[in-house]
Scaffold this motif. Structure first.
Motif, PDB file in Angstrom:
ATOM      1  N   ASP A   2     -17.362   3.721 -70.525  1.00  0.00           N
ATOM      2  CA  ASP A   2     -18.496   3.635 -69.597  1.00  0.00           C
ATOM      3  C   ASP A   2     -18.024   3.814 -68.161  1.00  0.00           C
ATOM      4  O   ASP A   2     -18.709   4.444 -67.347  1.00  0.00           O
ATOM      5  CB  ASP A   2     -19.199   2.289 -69.748  1.00  0.00           C
ATOM      6  CG  ASP A   2     -19.936   2.185 -71.084  1.00  0.00           C
ATOM      7  OD1 ASP A   2     -20.192   3.244 -71.693  1.00  0.00           O
ATOM      8  OD2 ASP A   2     -20.233   1.060 -71.506  1.00  0.00           O
ATOM      9  N   SER A   5     -17.310   7.483 -67.527  1.00  0.00           N
ATOM     10  CA  SER A   5     -18.567   8.230 -67.449  1.00  0.00           C
ATOM     11  C   SER A   5     -19.247   7.998 -66.108  1.00  0.00           C
ATOM     12  O   SER A   5     -19.813   8.921 -65.506  1.00  0.00           O
ATOM     13  CB  SER A   5     -19.503   7.796 -68.584  1.00  0.00           C
ATOM     14  OG  SER A   5     -18.930   8.072 -69.836  1.00  0.00           O
ATOM     15  N   THR A   6     -19.193   6.766 -65.626  1.00  0.00           N
ATOM     16  CA  THR A   6     -19.800   6.447 -64.334  1.00  0.00           C
ATOM     17  C   THR A   6     -19.096   7.190 -63.203  1.00  0.00           C
ATOM     18  O   THR A   6     -19.744   7.709 -62.285  1.00  0.00           O
ATOM     19  CB  THR A   6     -19.723   4.926 -64.072  1.00  0.00           C
ATOM     20  OG1 THR A   6     -20.414   4.241 -65.110  1.00  0.00           O
ATOM     21  CG2 THR A   6     -20.354   4.572 -62.733  1.00  0.00           C
TER      22      THR A   6
END
Length: 229
Positions: A2, A5-6
């Motif tokens: 995550d 991806s951020t």
């Protein structure tokens, strides 16, 4: 992850103004700086892999404004762009490929139209900045070219090499005009005066580094400054 991806998402947002103009700039936007923070690469190996893929694309295919196919090699030079909103992400604008080994020195001409480079392959090369095309290859040094400089009028190029010589070249034709001999070690720095009449060089001379002045027209020595160990 995550977190990775951020980071990619925010990098895209920051580079959006440039990518909208040309989607092929995407790899250079990433490789140029927005995802290249050292601490992020250490913490997130997937970011490091993503950057390597972007760099591989740039080297193999060139950027949208990159060099001709025949000039694309492993050794490349990048022109960085300041991190401003209009061109976020330090995009790679042009890939200069052609040296058969590492690039040791680069120098822009006064008009910002051409760049000159010296490399481990013993050549001095002249490049057209906008296209990335190599327009001249100057051969003559018997070893790596450590340094290059161009006269303010753009008519002559000086280079210093590991062969202990300084060479003067015609910047339009690539013809060797002069060879200056005197250093007792590699010439690692060379600069010309504003009128091109005086050349200053720094060398790794065997008995201690020296700074030397030369006549830029005849190659005659003028002064030797000693003191470096």
């Amino acid at each position: 992850s995550d977190r990775a991806s951020t980071l990619v998402f925010h990098a895209l947002k920051l580079s959006l103004s440039a990518i909208i103009k040309n989607t092929q700039l995407l790899p250079s936007q990433f490789a140029g700086g927005r995802l290249s923070m050292k601490y992020e690469k250490k913490v997130l190996p997937e970011i490091n892999r993503f950057l390597k893929d972007s760099l591989l694309w740039l080297v193999n295919d060139g950027s949208a404004a990159g060099s001709k196919v025949e000039n694309r090699k492993k050794n490349v030079c990048w022109i960085p762009v300041a991190q401003v909103l209009d061109s976020a992400g330090n995009p790679c604008l042009v890939v200069f490929g052609g040296h058969m080994g590492g690039v040791l020195s680069v120098r822009l001409d006064a008009l910002g139209e051409h760049v000159y480079s010296g490399g481990l392959d013993g050549t001095v090369r002249k490049w057209q900045i906008q296209s990335g095309e190599c327009t001249l290859v100057m051969r003559g040094h018997k070893g790596p070219v450590q340094c290059v400089d161009v006269t303010p009028d753009g008519l002559a190029v000086f280079s210093g090499g590991s062969d202990e010589t300084i060479k003067k070249w015609d910047a339009e034709t690539g013809v060797e005009l002069l060879t200056i001999v005197g250093h007792k070690g590699a010439v690692i720095c060379v600069r010309t005066s504003l009128d091109g009449q005086v050349v200053c060089s720094g060398g790794a001379d065997k008995m201690g580094g020296t700074v030397r002045l030369w006549n830029g027209v005849t190659g005659a020595p003028s002064h030797v400054m000693r003191g470096h160990d």
